[in-house]
Design an enzyme around this catalytic site. Sequence first.
Site, PDB file in Angstrom:
ATOM      1  N   LYS A  65     -10.407  -0.505  -2.251  1.00  0.00           N
ATOM      2  CA  LYS A  65      -9.612  -1.053  -0.712  1.00  0.00           C
ATOM      3  C   LYS A  65     -10.366  -1.796   0.055  1.00  0.00           C
ATOM      4  O   LYS A  65     -10.891  -2.085   0.115  1.00  0.00           O
ATOM      5  CB  LYS A  65      -8.690   0.774  -0.282  1.00  0.00           C
ATOM      6  CG  LYS A  65      -7.333   0.272  -0.404  1.00  0.00           C
ATOM      7  CD  LYS A  65      -6.299   1.674   0.771  1.00  0.00           C
ATOM      8  CE  LYS A  65      -4.831   1.880   0.575  1.00  0.00           C
ATOM      9  NZ  LYS A  65      -4.352   2.840   1.426  1.00  0.00           N
ATOM     10  N   TYR A 215       2.204  11.935  -1.297  1.00  0.00           N
ATOM     11  CA  TYR A 215       3.028  11.901  -1.582  1.00  0.00           C
ATOM     12  C   TYR A 215       3.718  12.633  -3.265  1.00  0.00           C
ATOM     13  O   TYR A 215       2.782  12.130  -3.772  1.00  0.00           O
ATOM     14  CB  TYR A 215       4.267  10.995  -1.625  1.00  0.00           C
ATOM     15  CG  TYR A 215       4.035  10.016  -1.762  1.00  0.00           C
ATOM     16  CD1 TYR A 215       5.161  10.071  -3.225  1.00  0.00           C
ATOM     17  CD2 TYR A 215       3.501   8.333  -1.824  1.00  0.00           C
ATOM     18  CE1 TYR A 215       4.777   8.479  -4.498  1.00  0.00           C
ATOM     19  CE2 TYR A 215       3.184   7.540  -2.235  1.00  0.00           C
ATOM     20  CZ  TYR A 215       3.717   7.253  -4.209  1.00  0.00           C
ATOM     21  OH  TYR A 215       3.959   6.827  -4.468  1.00  0.00           O
ATOM     22  N   GLN A 244       4.191   1.119   5.567  1.00  0.00           N
ATOM     23  CA  GLN A 244       3.124   0.209   5.259  1.00  0.00           C
ATOM     24  C   GLN A 244       2.979  -1.065   4.556  1.00  0.00           C
ATOM     25  O   GLN A 244       3.245  -2.008   4.384  1.00  0.00           O
ATOM     26  CB  GLN A 244       2.329   0.543   4.755  1.00  0.00           C
ATOM     27  CG  GLN A 244       1.995   1.486   3.407  1.00  0.00           C
ATOM     28  CD  GLN A 244       2.028   0.766   1.976  1.00  0.00           C
ATOM     29  OE1 GLN A 244       0.949  -0.422   2.253  1.00  0.00           O
ATOM     30  NE2 GLN A 244       1.985   0.931   1.542  1.00  0.00           N
TER      31      GLN A 244
END
EC number: 1.1.1.25
Length: 296
Positions: A65, A215, A244
């Site tokens: 990212k 998750y 998102q």
Amino acid sequence: MDRYAVIGQPISHSKSPSIHALFAQQTGQDLGYEAIEVAPASLAAELQRLHGEGLRGSNVTLPHKQAVAKLCESVSDRAQLAGAVNTLVRTDSGWTGDNTDGEGFVTDLARLGITLTGRRVLVLGAGGATRGILAPILEARPAQLVVSNRNPWKPEELAELFKPVGVVTPRTHLALKGDRYDVVINATSAGHTGGLPLLPGRLIADGGDCYDLSYGDASVPFRQWARSQGASHIEDGLGMLVEQAASSFAIWRGVRPETAPVLKELRRLMRGHGECEAVGTHQPVRRSHVELPPQD
């Protein structure tokens, strides 16, 4: 058919292809979406290759990212503030970047009834995932926002970076000893290797909420820790992932799909495949003592 993808490493666990297939079906969109494993050393070359092949857009996950943000022709204001990109949009000559993580995060918190306003909030980790959620947390006006990391430099950097938005208090994990927080958010990647940062003593206040940006199996160590701390409300990040993704889909296709049926279907698929599912709990849980590897 327009092609989209998610890039990261590792990537085989990603639910993004399933999510976007459900979005496409719901909205009547004709598109393809795939998961592509990309090593950090080959990131720039892979982005150039995918652009040359006509990819229309991509989601970006760990560990790319922050690096992707530096490879974009331009980035949105929120991605620039975060210094991290999770959504790429094709231009004629390259990529423009956006960050929908914060939007997805606060939307999911609202769905779950977790409030930040006037509460003491702790974020574990100071990487790209944290960068994406700090601005919306500060905009919710918590009583205190602490960012904790194994070393002090990254939280101090974030405190300076987000100073125009609000006050971020930097801490090391060990310096948290004696503190109590109403909301604890795990933004570390340690759960992907079965671990959790080494944390001192009890950190969660009575009635406190815990939320993991991960998750499935990756959320298990944090969930176990939260239970051992007596948390009242424990949630994983699957809802954030869906929210998102819906925001990314809207950027690409001009329509925002409904997320509730997609989240419900993902939960069903995870149960059907025997995957660990971190279903939230709103009632007090019994404490237990859990020893976890000291990772960050």
